[in-house]
Design a protein around this motif. Structure first.
Motif, PDB file in Angstrom:
ATOM      1  N   GLU A   1      46.063  40.712  36.454  1.00 53.29           N
ATOM      2  CA  GLU A   1      45.677  42.116  37.035  1.00 53.29           C
ATOM      3  C   GLU A   1      45.300  43.178  35.874  1.00 53.29           C
ATOM      4  O   GLU A   1      45.654  43.028  34.868  1.00 53.29           O
ATOM      5  CB  GLU A   1      46.928  42.627  37.504  1.00 53.29           C
TER       6      GLU A   1
ATOM      7  N   ASP B   1      44.365  46.587  38.642  1.00 55.65           N
ATOM      8  CA  ASP B   1      42.935  46.559  39.069  1.00 55.65           C
ATOM      9  C   ASP B   1      41.924  46.396  38.266  1.00 55.65           C
ATOM     10  O   ASP B   1      42.163  47.066  37.065  1.00 55.65           O
ATOM     11  CB  ASP B   1      42.551  47.698  40.241  1.00 55.65           C
ATOM     12  N   PRO B   2      40.807  45.518  38.334  1.00 54.09           N
ATOM     13  CA  PRO B   2      40.694  44.486  39.107  1.00 54.09           C
ATOM     14  C   PRO B   2      41.576  43.255  39.242  1.00 54.09           C
ATOM     15  O   PRO B   2      42.473  43.251  38.169  1.00 54.09           O
ATOM     16  CB  PRO B   2      39.165  44.114  38.748  1.00 54.09           C
ATOM     17  N   LEU B   3      41.150  42.393  39.826  1.00 52.84           N
ATOM     18  CA  LEU B   3      42.079  41.287  39.862  1.00 52.84           C
ATOM     19  C   LEU B   3      41.302  39.903  39.208  1.00 52.84           C
ATOM     20  O   LEU B   3      40.038  39.732  39.315  1.00 52.84           O
ATOM     21  CB  LEU B   3      42.413  40.625  41.278  1.00 52.84           C
ATOM     22  N   ALA B   4      41.919  38.953  38.495  1.00 51.60           N
ATOM     23  CA  ALA B   4      41.370  37.637  37.832  1.00 51.60           C
ATOM     24  C   ALA B   4      41.848  36.589  39.061  1.00 51.60           C
ATOM     25  O   ALA B   4      43.179  36.458  39.019  1.00 51.60           O
ATOM     26  CB  ALA B   4      41.870  37.319  36.650  1.00 51.60           C
TER      27      ALA B   4
ATOM     28  N   ALA C   1      36.499  37.606  38.856  1.00 47.62           N
ATOM     29  CA  ALA C   1      36.930  39.143  38.704  1.00 47.62           C
ATOM     30  C   ALA C   1      36.624  39.571  39.845  1.00 47.62           C
ATOM     31  O   ALA C   1      35.324  39.519  40.340  1.00 47.62           O
ATOM     32  CB  ALA C   1      36.520  39.609  37.513  1.00 47.62           C
ATOM     33  N   LEU C   2      37.375  40.373  40.665  1.00 45.80           N
ATOM     34  CA  LEU C   2      36.982  41.189  41.548  1.00 45.80           C
ATOM     35  C   LEU C   2      37.835  42.425  41.875  1.00 45.80           C
ATOM     36  O   LEU C   2      39.166  42.323  41.519  1.00 45.80           O
ATOM     37  CB  LEU C   2      36.691  40.537  43.189  1.00 45.80           C
TER      38      LEU C   2
ATOM     39  N   LEU D   1      44.253  39.408  28.746  1.00 46.95           N
ATOM     40  CA  LEU D   1      43.876  40.211  29.652  1.00 46.95           C
ATOM     41  C   LEU D   1      45.273  40.760  30.128  1.00 46.95           C
ATOM     42  O   LEU D   1      45.317  41.475  30.938  1.00 46.95           O
ATOM     43  CB  LEU D   1      43.493  39.289  30.999  1.00 46.95           C
TER      44      LEU D   1
ATOM     45  N   PRO E   1      47.893  43.685  30.176  1.00 45.29           N
ATOM     46  CA  PRO E   1      47.888  45.005  30.636  1.00 45.29           C
ATOM     47  C   PRO E   1      47.888  45.732  29.179  1.00 45.29           C
ATOM     48  O   PRO E   1      47.579  46.757  29.084  1.00 45.29           O
ATOM     49  CB  PRO E   1      48.922  45.546  31.542  1.00 45.29           C
TER      50      PRO E   1
ATOM     51  N   PHE F   1      35.890  43.054  32.483  1.00 41.43           N
ATOM     52  CA  PHE F   1      37.127  43.098  33.445  1.00 41.43           C
ATOM     53  C   PHE F   1      37.933  44.087  32.906  1.00 41.43           C
ATOM     54  O   PHE F   1      38.243  45.084  33.703  1.00 41.43           O
ATOM     55  CB  PHE F   1      37.696  41.612  33.304  1.00 41.43           C
TER      56      PHE F   1
ATOM     57  N   ASP G   1      36.565  47.584  33.561  1.00 41.35           N
ATOM     58  CA  ASP G   1      35.985  47.911  34.840  1.00 41.35           C
ATOM     59  C   ASP G   1      36.549  49.284  35.612  1.00 41.35           C
ATOM     60  O   ASP G   1      35.942  50.178  35.850  1.00 41.35           O
ATOM     61  CB  ASP G   1      36.123  47.020  35.782  1.00 41.35           C
ATOM     62  N   ARG G   2      37.965  49.267  35.174  1.00 45.65           N
ATOM     63  CA  ARG G   2      38.819  50.486  35.895  1.00 45.65           C
ATOM     64  C   ARG G   2      38.437  51.726  35.302  1.00 45.65           C
ATOM     65  O   ARG G   2      38.292  52.864  35.734  1.00 45.65           O
ATOM     66  CB  ARG G   2      40.190  50.137  36.092  1.00 45.65           C
TER      67      ARG G   2
ATOM     68  N   LEU H   1      32.456  44.233  42.258  1.00 43.79           N
ATOM     69  CA  LEU H   1      32.532  43.551  41.198  1.00 43.79           C
ATOM     70  C   LEU H   1      32.744  42.240  41.417  1.00 43.79           C
ATOM     71  O   LEU H   1      33.897  42.049  42.223  1.00 43.79           O
ATOM     72  CB  LEU H   1      33.741  44.082  40.198  1.00 43.79           C
ATOM     73  N   LEU H   2      31.874  41.188  41.391  1.00 47.28           N
ATOM     74  CA  LEU H   2      31.949  39.742  41.727  1.00 47.28           C
ATOM     75  C   LEU H   2      31.696  39.039  40.589  1.00 47.28           C
ATOM     76  O   LEU H   2      30.591  38.813  40.373  1.00 47.28           O
ATOM     77  CB  LEU H   2      31.604  39.427  43.117  1.00 47.28           C
ATOM     78  N   MET H   3      32.556  38.791  39.545  1.00 45.61           N
ATOM     79  CA  MET H   3      32.020  38.330  38.369  1.00 45.61           C
ATOM     80  C   MET H   3      32.796  36.957  37.867  1.00 45.61           C
ATOM     81  O   MET H   3      34.167  37.130  38.067  1.00 45.61           O
ATOM     82  CB  MET H   3      31.902  39.177  37.311  1.00 45.61           C
ATOM     83  N   GLU H   4      32.242  36.045  37.423  1.00 43.51           N
ATOM     84  CA  GLU H   4      32.884  34.759  37.251  1.00 43.51           C
ATOM     85  C   GLU H   4      33.506  34.965  35.979  1.00 43.51           C
ATOM     86  O   GLU H   4      32.673  35.729  34.849  1.00 43.51           O
ATOM     87  CB  GLU H   4      32.164  33.603  37.020  1.00 43.51           C
ATOM     88  N   LEU H   5      34.728  34.643  35.456  1.00 36.59           N
ATOM     89  CA  LEU H   5      35.426  34.684  34.286  1.00 36.59           C
ATOM     90  C   LEU H   5      35.257  33.167  33.674  1.00 36.59           C
ATOM     91  O   LEU H   5      36.248  32.420  34.166  1.00 36.59           O
ATOM     92  CB  LEU H   5      36.834  35.271  34.057  1.00 36.59           C
TER      93      LEU H   5
END
Lengths: 141, 637
Positions: A109, A115-118, A127-128, B237, B239, B331, B334-335, B447-451
């Protein structure tokens, strides 16, 4: 010879595809938008799967927390606000592998506001944002 | 466009595939350094073309198309892929053979595009790439069964190690032989425009089902997902760790941009001085000598000197991209970037803009939504590009005392430099915030992104990437900047000073007239007429302003003043408020012709270019005005 994974998936998919999957434009889909709308503002943690919103039998990918697994049961883009033309979000999601029968797991997360989510989808990771993930209906497991 | 024209050209192959499938590595493996980058007409999407000799002895042209998940293009990059594949580009026939590149570890996603391409009815070869990674993860694909189920030839490859390239070349020969037939005329009818239409959601689902059926036949054992990637992501990733780590990476990157580039920049500087001296000695005095030494060598040289910095920056960007970390950065941000209405993907163009806004603005092509893309393009030039460094360095050296603050821990000069960078970033965020609430209203693009899985970068691909950047940069210096330098030299040299003139020659030139004309306008912000003149050539490239100041002062001062360094001259000549106002001006510095021209090309409109010029000029003027008036009042000067 056939691996159990893809066999099970093909079965799930063909079953789902014959069912009432895309609810686009159907009037019954309108109330489903209500539970999603209040999700706003930093630090807001979306409703967890332990308390599914009223009138909604299927939780959405957007309500999952880190570590939870699920299977996609359908896409309902009318449940979320999007600047895209009708049908576009659904098609993009399908192109990125979010399709009925796909097995998903929330791997990570973002921060802040989780947010966003992996999300792992079968073999890849996507990722969205939670806002759009609410359009992906799932069953836990 | 007759058929004979089509056949006169060498056979053309296009590489098509999803992002992260190793397409560029395969392109490099096939062509080596025999590749060149140009732009597609009308758009600045880079068109990478290479050539190779097939085993059968025919010369083949190969195009590397931007990665895409679907022919339903969403960004300008993907539109190029669609238009080339469908043969929609004018003066460019569709490729004779398409080589689809698919990541063997991620077939479920990648085969869908293959099916979409297959429907076009043109010859296809599937390069099953990253076979080594797939095998290491226990994934076993039966290439023969896959070929039978798909109905297209399949060649396993490991592009990054150049494995399987020979097999692919042989297959390309076979496919071309089938295509041209015995007399070479059989292919003509198939060049007719393809009847392609966007697939509906229903059709897309059908493609997916077909993929599942194919995989059931060809996948002998499904692989495990990359455990290493999952573990690394658990940390990167996280937090609490993710963002600090990202900022650490960026900090190290900027340190390297300055530290690693210092030596080669000195060497270029020395070499340029030598060339200038040699040319000066060899040529007779006169206009030609002035044009070559002051105009061309000094002008183009002042831009070429930034090559080391740009290469160091691109070295990091290429590594971040090829390892897969760039998607993670998007990623993570983004926030935060969403707070001002920007897309996480805007991170990459903005990062590139620290080297130069031109590649940064071009990198914004990957942003799908036009409003998001425009907002990113509009703020990209506010990132402090390396061309502003010489101006900052000069003014800081002249006006900021060399002492430490905070108990000797931090140098004051470095602190001012950091503040200037921060001012750029903060104002970019502020401008984005305003833009997204006024002009570019509306919800953010999803956001629709491949990691992608983490990967070690290939040394060969890295060096070819840097070579490509060098070529592009030098080509720009050799064409646009070259031309502008000659123009500026002309403006600064003509008309010459009249007989018996007392002032410096540049004072009487067109540039001098312009500077004097602008002077009243610039007086409220504390700029002298010399600064006004320097701002005129500064329009070509910001760093030229330094060279121009040097010229103006060299030509306008006499005797003792010239003996000091430029920094010393400025310190004696300008008030501190003037210097601060000029620094504030350069934080926004709108006058860079290359940036404006790339904005015009990328947005395909004069409107947005003018909007950028106007808003940045106003910001620069406003910031300089406030700085000058405030510091004058405070310092009583």
């Amino acid at each position: 010879m056939t691996p159990p994974v893809s066999g099970a998936l093909s079965g799930a998919m063909s079953g789902a595809a014959s069912g009432p999957v895309p609810a686009t434009g159907s009037p019954s889909a309108a109330p489903a938008a209500a539970p999603v709308a209040p999700h706003a503002g930093p630090g807001t943690v979306p409703a967890t799967t332990s308390d599914p919103p009223d009138g909604r039998h299927s939780p959405s990918l957007g309500s999952l927390r880190k570590g939870q697994r699920a299977v996609v049961t359908g896409l309902d883009e009318t449940a979320v606000a999007t600047p895209l033309p009708a049908g576009e979000l659904e098609r993009r999601m399908i192109e990125m592998g979010l399709i009925e029968g796909a097995r998903v797991e929330v791997l990570h997360e973002g921060f802040p506001g989780a947010d966003p989510l992996a999300v792992r989808i079968n073999d890849h990771t996507l990722a969205l944002r939670r806002a759009e993930a609410h359009a992906v209906l799932v069953t836990l497991g | 466009m007759s058929n004979t024209a089509v056949f006169a050209a060498p056979p053309r192959i296009a590489l098509v595939g999803n992002p992260n499938c190793g397409k560029t590595a395969l392109f490099n493996a096939l062509t080596g350094a025999r590749q060149k980058v140009a732009n597609y007409p009308g758009v600045t999407v880079e068109r990478k073309v290479g050539e190779f000799l097939s085993p059968a002895g025919s010369r083949v042209q190969i195009i590397d198309l931007p990665g895409t998940y679907s022919l339903r293009a969403r960004s300008p990059d993907e539109e190029v892929t669609r238009d080339v594949v469908l043969g929609r580009f004018e003066h460019e026939a569709p490729p004779d053979v398409m080589v689809c590149v698919a990541d063997a570890t991620n077939l479920r996603l990648h085969l869908r595009l293959v099916l979409e391409l297959k429907k076009l009815g043109r010859p296809i070869i599937l390069a099953l790439n990253m076979m080594d990674v797939a095998e290491a993860r226990g994934c076993s694909v039966d290439a023969a069964a896959l070929s039978a189920a798909l109905g297209v030839p399949v060649v396993p490859t490991v592009a990054i190690r150049r494995h399987g390239v020979r097999g692919l070349l042989d297959q390309i020969d076979r496919s071309m032989a089938v295509m041209t037939g015995a007399d070479g005329a059989a292919a003509a009818p198939s060049i007719a425009p393809c009847g392609w239409s966007e697939p509906s959601a229903h059709e897309l689902r059908a493609y997916h089902q077909e993929v599942e059926a194919i995989l059931a036949a060809a996948l002998r054992s499904a692989g495990r997902p990359s455990l290493a990637t999952r573990r690394i992501d658990a940390a990167l990733l996280h937090p609490a760790i993710g963002l600090p780590f990202l900022f650490l990476v960026l900090f190290l990157m900027f340190q390297a941009v300055f530290a690693w580039a210092a030596l080669p920049m000195d060497m270029i500087d020395t070499a340029l001085g030598w060339v200038q001296a040699a040319a000066g000695a060899a040529l007779p005095d006169g206009m030609l000598k002035s044009l070559i030494t002051d105009g061309i060598i000094a002008g183009v040289g002042s831009v070429v000197i930034f090559l080391p910095q740009i290469l160091v920056l691109f070295f990091f960007i290429l590594i971040l991209e090829s390892t897969g970390y760039m998607a993670r950065a998007a990623f993570l941000l983004d926030r935060l970037m969403g707070g001002v209405g920007l897309h996480g993907r805007a991170f990459i163009p903005l990062l590139s803009s620290f080297a130069c806004a031109v590649p940064g603005i071009m990198a914004a092509r990957t942003i799908e939504n036009r409003a998001d893309r425009l907002a990113t393009i509009m703020i990209a030039p506010l990132m402090t590009c390396s061309a502003r460094l010489p101006v900052y360095t000069l003014l800081i050296a002249a006006f900021v005392p060399e002492r430490t603050v905070a108990g000797g821990m931090i140098g004051l000069q470095g602190l001012v430099m950091f503040a200037l960078y921060a001012a750029g970033i903060l104002s970019a965020l502020a401008v984005a915030f305003v833009l997204k609430r006024t002009v570019f209203k509306g919800a953010r693009e999803p956001l629709l992104m491949e990691l992608p899985s983490y990967r070690l970068p290939g040394l060969r691909d890295l060096s070819l990437g840097l070579l490509e950047r060098t070529r592009i940069f030098l080509a720009r210096a050799g064409t646009i900047i070259f031309a502008i330098m000659i123009l500026l030299w002309f403006l600064g040299s003509f008309p010459g000073a009249p007989d018996g003139a007392t002032g410096p020659a540049i004072d009487y030139s067109f540039a001098g007239m312009l500077g004097h004309a602008l002077a009243p306008l610039l007086a409220p912000i504390g700029f002298t007429w010399q600064i006004a003149i320097a701002l005129v050539p500064g329009m070509a490239a910001r760093e030229v302003a330094v060279a121009a100041l040097g010229t103006v002062y060299a030509l306008s001062e006499t005797g003792d003043a010239l003996s000091g360094s430029l920094a010393g001259v400025l310190a004696a000549d300008w008030s501190l408020p003037t210097a601060l106002a000029l620094l504030a001006w350069f934080v926004f510095a709108p006058q860079c012709v290359s940036t404006l021209s790339v904005v015009k090309r990328e947005t395909n409109s004069w409107f947005w270019m003018i909007v950028m010029l106007v808003y940045m000029t106003l910001l620069a003027y406003g910031a300089a005005f406030v700085t000058f008036q405030l510091s004058s009042a405070l310092l009583g000067g």
